[in-house]
Design a protein around this motif. Structure first.
Motif, PDB file in Angstrom:
ATOM      1  N   ASP A 152       0.833  -1.198   0.000  1.00  0.00           N
ATOM      2  CA  ASP A 152       0.000   0.000   0.000  1.00  0.00           C
ATOM      3  C   ASP A 152       0.872   1.253   0.000  1.00  0.00           C
ATOM      4  OD1 ASP A 152      -2.385   1.369  -0.045  1.00  0.00           O
ATOM      5  OD2 ASP A 152      -2.954   0.887   2.012  1.00  0.00           O
ATOM      6  N   ASN A 153       0.254   2.380  -0.383  1.00  0.00           N
ATOM      7  CA  ASN A 153       0.907   3.677  -0.276  1.00  0.00           C
ATOM      8  C   ASN A 153       0.600   4.312   1.074  1.00  0.00           C
ATOM      9  OD1 ASN A 153       1.909   3.607  -2.986  1.00  0.00           O
ATOM     10  ND2 ASN A 153      -0.122   4.208  -3.723  1.00  0.00           N
ATOM     11  N   LEU A 154       1.384   5.310   1.436  1.00  0.00           N
ATOM     12  CA  LEU A 154       1.122   6.042   2.673  1.00  0.00           C
ATOM     13  C   LEU A 154      -0.083   6.955   2.481  1.00  0.00           C
ATOM     14  CD1 LEU A 154       4.723   7.048   3.827  1.00  0.00           C
ATOM     15  CD2 LEU A 154       3.216   5.346   4.871  1.00  0.00           C
ATOM     16  N   ALA A 155      -0.946   6.984   3.460  1.00  0.00           N
ATOM     17  CA  ALA A 155      -2.083   7.899   3.420  1.00  0.00           C
ATOM     18  C   ALA A 155      -1.617   9.302   3.792  1.00  0.00           C
ATOM     19  CB  ALA A 155      -3.162   7.433   4.389  1.00  0.00           C
ATOM     20  N   THR A 156      -2.291  10.310   3.243  1.00  0.00           N
ATOM     21  CA  THR A 156      -2.001  11.696   3.605  1.00  0.00           C
ATOM     22  C   THR A 156      -3.183  12.309   4.343  1.00  0.00           C
ATOM     23  OG1 THR A 156      -2.750  12.423   1.415  1.00  0.00           O
ATOM     24  CG2 THR A 156      -0.383  12.024   1.693  1.00  0.00           C
ATOM     25  N   ILE A 157      -4.035  11.448   4.875  1.00  0.00           N
ATOM     26  CA  ILE A 157      -5.163  11.842   5.698  1.00  0.00           C
ATOM     27  C   ILE A 157      -5.094  11.007   6.974  1.00  0.00           C
ATOM     28  CG2 ILE A 157      -6.698  10.128   4.635  1.00  0.00           C
ATOM     29  CD1 ILE A 157      -9.003  12.062   4.923  1.00  0.00           C
ATOM     30  N   SER A 158      -5.488  11.561   8.097  1.00  0.00           N
ATOM     31  CA  SER A 158      -5.416  10.812   9.350  1.00  0.00           C
ATOM     32  C   SER A 158      -6.440   9.680   9.342  1.00  0.00           C
ATOM     33  CB  SER A 158      -5.692  11.735  10.539  1.00  0.00           C
ATOM     34  OG  SER A 158      -7.062  12.112  10.570  1.00  0.00           O
ATOM     35  N   PRO A 159      -6.183   8.607  10.104  1.00  0.00           N
ATOM     36  CA  PRO A 159      -7.158   7.516  10.151  1.00  0.00           C
ATOM     37  C   PRO A 159      -8.553   7.986  10.546  1.00  0.00           C
ATOM     38  CG  PRO A 159      -5.101   6.820  11.170  1.00  0.00           C
ATOM     39  CD  PRO A 159      -4.970   8.290  10.898  1.00  0.00           C
ATOM     40  N   GLU A 160      -8.639   8.843  11.564  1.00  0.00           N
ATOM     41  CA  GLU A 160      -9.940   9.297  12.036  1.00  0.00           C
ATOM     42  C   GLU A 160     -10.670  10.121  10.981  1.00  0.00           C
ATOM     43  OE1 GLU A 160      -7.323   8.235  15.306  1.00  0.00           O
ATOM     44  OE2 GLU A 160      -7.084   9.651  13.640  1.00  0.00           O
ATOM     45  N   ALA A 161      -9.935  10.997  10.288  1.00  0.00           N
ATOM     46  CA  ALA A 161     -10.563  11.797   9.238  1.00  0.00           C
ATOM     47  C   ALA A 161     -11.021  10.907   8.086  1.00  0.00           C
ATOM     48  CB  ALA A 161      -9.596  12.863   8.737  1.00  0.00           C
ATOM     49  N   GLY A 162     -10.229   9.874   7.787  1.00  0.00           N
ATOM     50  CA  GLY A 162     -10.620   8.931   6.739  1.00  0.00           C
ATOM     51  C   GLY A 162     -11.877   8.169   7.107  1.00  0.00           C
ATOM     52  N   TRP A 163     -11.949   7.678   8.346  1.00  0.00           N
ATOM     53  CA  TRP A 163     -13.144   6.936   8.780  1.00  0.00           C
ATOM     54  C   TRP A 163     -14.384   7.832   8.741  1.00  0.00           C
ATOM     55  CZ3 TRP A 163     -10.168   5.257  13.774  1.00  0.00           C
ATOM     56  CH2 TRP A 163      -9.171   4.331  13.414  1.00  0.00           C
ATOM     57  N   ASP A 164     -14.218   9.091   9.171  1.00  0.00           N
ATOM     58  CA  ASP A 164     -15.355  10.011   9.151  1.00  0.00           C
ATOM     59  C   ASP A 164     -15.868  10.224   7.727  1.00  0.00           C
ATOM     60  OD1 ASP A 164     -15.111  10.280  11.888  1.00  0.00           O
ATOM     61  OD2 ASP A 164     -14.175  12.271  11.813  1.00  0.00           O
ATOM     62  N   GLU A 165     -14.951  10.371   6.779  1.00  0.00           N
ATOM     63  CA  GLU A 165     -15.349  10.628   5.401  1.00  0.00           C
ATOM     64  C   GLU A 165     -15.987   9.396   4.757  1.00  0.00           C
ATOM     65  OE1 GLU A 165     -15.899  13.107   2.102  1.00  0.00           O
ATOM     66  OE2 GLU A 165     -15.459  13.498   4.204  1.00  0.00           O
ATOM     67  N   ILE A 166     -15.432   8.227   5.050  1.00  0.00           N
ATOM     68  CA  ILE A 166     -16.029   6.976   4.541  1.00  0.00           C
ATOM     69  C   ILE A 166     -17.447   6.826   5.073  1.00  0.00           C
ATOM     70  CG2 ILE A 166     -15.865   4.455   4.542  1.00  0.00           C
ATOM     71  CD1 ILE A 166     -12.762   4.936   4.989  1.00  0.00           C
ATOM     72  N   ALA A 167     -17.614   7.040   6.372  1.00  0.00           N
ATOM     73  CA  ALA A 167     -18.936   6.914   6.989  1.00  0.00           C
ATOM     74  C   ALA A 167     -19.899   7.943   6.424  1.00  0.00           C
ATOM     75  CB  ALA A 167     -18.822   7.066   8.506  1.00  0.00           C
ATOM     76  N   ARG A 168     -19.444   9.180   6.262  1.00  0.00           N
ATOM     77  CA  ARG A 168     -20.320  10.235   5.752  1.00  0.00           C
ATOM     78  C   ARG A 168     -20.833   9.894   4.357  1.00  0.00           C
ATOM     79  NH1 ARG A 168     -20.394  14.469   2.473  1.00  0.00           N
ATOM     80  NH2 ARG A 168     -18.258  14.111   1.733  1.00  0.00           N
ATOM     81  N   ARG A 169     -19.943   9.468   3.486  1.00  0.00           N
ATOM     82  CA  ARG A 169     -20.342   9.172   2.107  1.00  0.00           C
ATOM     83  C   ARG A 169     -21.207   7.915   2.032  1.00  0.00           C
ATOM     84  NH1 ARG A 169     -16.132  11.289  -2.279  1.00  0.00           N
ATOM     85  NH2 ARG A 169     -14.967  12.838  -1.069  1.00  0.00           N
ATOM     86  N   THR A 170     -20.874   6.931   2.844  1.00  0.00           N
ATOM     87  CA  THR A 170     -21.670   5.699   2.838  1.00  0.00           C
ATOM     88  C   THR A 170     -23.067   5.973   3.389  1.00  0.00           C
ATOM     89  OG1 THR A 170     -19.650   4.373   3.104  1.00  0.00           O
ATOM     90  CG2 THR A 170     -21.757   3.293   3.593  1.00  0.00           C
ATOM     91  N   LEU A 171     -23.159   6.786   4.421  1.00  0.00           N
ATOM     92  CA  LEU A 171     -24.461   7.138   4.985  1.00  0.00           C
ATOM     93  C   LEU A 171     -25.315   7.919   3.991  1.00  0.00           C
ATOM     94  CD1 LEU A 171     -23.542   8.080   8.653  1.00  0.00           C
ATOM     95  CD2 LEU A 171     -25.294   6.433   7.956  1.00  0.00           C
ATOM     96  N   ALA A 172     -24.710   8.868   3.295  1.00  0.00           N
ATOM     97  CA  ALA A 172     -25.462   9.637   2.307  1.00  0.00           C
ATOM     98  C   ALA A 172     -26.022   8.718   1.229  1.00  0.00           C
ATOM     99  CB  ALA A 172     -24.565  10.703   1.689  1.00  0.00           C
ATOM    100  N   PHE A 173     -25.214   7.735   0.837  1.00  0.00           N
ATOM    101  CA  PHE A 173     -25.678   6.773  -0.172  1.00  0.00           C
ATOM    102  C   PHE A 173     -26.810   5.909   0.368  1.00  0.00           C
ATOM    103  CE2 PHE A 173     -25.370   2.338  -1.574  1.00  0.00           C
ATOM    104  CZ  PHE A 173     -25.741   2.487  -2.902  1.00  0.00           C
ATOM    105  N   LEU A 174     -26.646   5.364   1.578  1.00  0.00           N
ATOM    106  CA  LEU A 174     -27.676   4.496   2.154  1.00  0.00           C
ATOM    107  C   LEU A 174     -28.982   5.247   2.369  1.00  0.00           C
ATOM    108  CD1 LEU A 174     -25.557   2.468   4.749  1.00  0.00           C
ATOM    109  CD2 LEU A 174     -26.440   1.654   2.554  1.00  0.00           C
ATOM    110  N   ASP A 175     -28.889   6.493   2.825  1.00  0.00           N
ATOM    111  CA  ASP A 175     -30.097   7.276   3.035  1.00  0.00           C
ATOM    112  C   ASP A 175     -30.877   7.442   1.725  1.00  0.00           C
ATOM    113  OD1 ASP A 175     -29.649   7.597   5.732  1.00  0.00           O
ATOM    114  OD2 ASP A 175     -28.811   9.613   5.562  1.00  0.00           O
ATOM    115  N   GLN A 176     -30.159   7.597   0.638  1.00  0.00           N
ATOM    116  CA  GLN A 176     -30.823   7.749  -0.658  1.00  0.00           C
ATOM    117  C   GLN A 176     -31.318   6.417  -1.206  1.00  0.00           C
ATOM    118  OE1 GLN A 176     -28.402   9.546  -3.705  1.00  0.00           O
ATOM    119  NE2 GLN A 176     -30.174  10.050  -4.967  1.00  0.00           N
ATOM    120  N   ALA A 177     -30.506   5.375  -1.055  1.00  0.00           N
ATOM    121  CA  ALA A 177     -30.843   4.087  -1.674  1.00  0.00           C
ATOM    122  C   ALA A 177     -31.869   3.291  -0.892  1.00  0.00           C
ATOM    123  CB  ALA A 177     -29.566   3.252  -1.830  1.00  0.00           C
TER     124      ALA A 177
END
Length: 247
Positions: free
Chosen positions: A218-243
C-alpha cells in the motif's frame, strides 16, 4: 556409511526442509491483519448503540427507529473487527449493521454469510457491502439475491457482469490506494450496475478503510485515520439514506 544411505539421508532431509518451508510460508501468507485498539473499543456497547456478538460475527443495533440494514464482508486476511470504527458511525445514524466473520478471514469461503444477518431482521431494506475482496463477494451476493436493495463497495470492483442490473451501488476508493490493481479496475468499469456512484476520497489509502495498520504494497495515506473513517462513513451514509430510505 554407504552411498545409498547417504542418498536417502539427503533425500529425506531435503524433503523435511521443503515441507517445513511450505508450512512457514503458508502460515505467513495466511496471517491476518489484526484490529487496532481503536477498532476493539468501537465494538463496545453504549447507551445509544448496542453491539452484540452473534453466530455470524457482530451486529450494531441503534436505539430508536432503524432505517435499514447493512451486511458487511471484511477484506481478505483482515480480521473483521478492524472495520468497527466506520461501521459504528453508520449504525449510530440509524442502521442495523452486521459485521460478518468468515473462515480464514477470506470472504470467498462463506459468500452466503449475509443471509444469516438478513434473516434476523427480514422486514428491513438491506444493503450488502465489503472492502476489497469483501466488496467482490458482496457484489456476488447482491447479484444472486434479489432482496438486496443496494450495494456498497470499498476499494473493490465486481467479479461478475452486473451491468444489466438496476441496483443502487456506491463504489468508493482511496486516492492513495496502492493495493488495488488499476488495470483490473479499469477493465471492470463495464461490469458495475447501472447508475453506480463512483467516488474517491483524497489522501486515503487501501488500509485506511479499516483500522488494522499498514498493509503490504500500500501507499502512505495523507489523511489521518480518524478523518478517513469520518469521510467513509459520511459518504456511505449519504448513499444508504438515498438508496434505502427514499421511495
Amino acid at each position: 556409511m554407504n552411498k545409498y544411505r547417504v542418498f536417502w539421508l539427503i533425500f529425506f532431509g531435503g524433503l523435511l526442509l521443503f515441507a517445513g518451508a511450505m508450512v512457514w510460508y503458508t502460515q505467513r501468507a495466511l496471517t491476518p491483519y489484526p484490529p487496532s485498539q481503536a477498532a476493539l473499543r468501537a465494538l463496545e456497547s453504549s447507551t445509544d448503540l448496542e453491539v452484540r456478538a452473534t453466530a455470524y460475527g457482530w451486529v450494531f443495533i441503534p436505539q430508536g427507529a432503524v432505517k435499514g440494514g447493512l451486511a458487511f464482508y471484511p477484506g481478505g486476511l483482515v480480521e473483521p473487527q478492524a472495520y468497527a470504527p466506520v461501521l459504528r458511525q453508520i449504525a449510530a445514524s440509524g442502521y442495523r449493521v452486521a459485521l460478518l466473520r468468515v473462515r480464514f478471514n477470506l470472504a470467498v469461503t462463506e459468500q452466503g454469510k449475509a443471509r444469516q444477518a438478513i434473516a434476523e431482521a427480514p422486514t428491513l431494506p438491506w444493503a450488502v457491502g465489503g472492502h476489497s475482496l469483501g466488496g467482490v463477494v458482496a457484489s456476488n451476493f447482491a447479484q444472486s439475491n434479489p432482496e438486496v436493495r443496494a450495494l456498497v463497495m470499498w476499494a473493490a470492483y465486481p467479479q461478475n457482469d452486473l451491468s444489466a442490473k438496476n441496483l443502487p451501488t456506491l463504489a468508493l476508493y482511496g486516492e492513495k490506494d496502492g493495493v488495488i490493481r488499476q488495470e483490473q479496475l479499469a477493465a471492470s468499469q463495464g461490469k458495475f450496475p447501472q447508475g453506480t456512484s463512483r467516488q474517491t476520497i483524497a489522501g486515503l489509502n487501501h488500509a485506511g478503510f479499516g483500522a488494522y495498520g499498514p498493509q503490504r504494497g500500500d501507499n502512505l495515506a495523507t489523511i489521518s485515520p480518524e478523518a478517513g473513517w469520518d469521510e467513509i462513513a459520511r459518504r456511505t451514509l449519504a448513499f444508504l439514506d438515498q438508496a434505502l430510505t427514499r421511495p
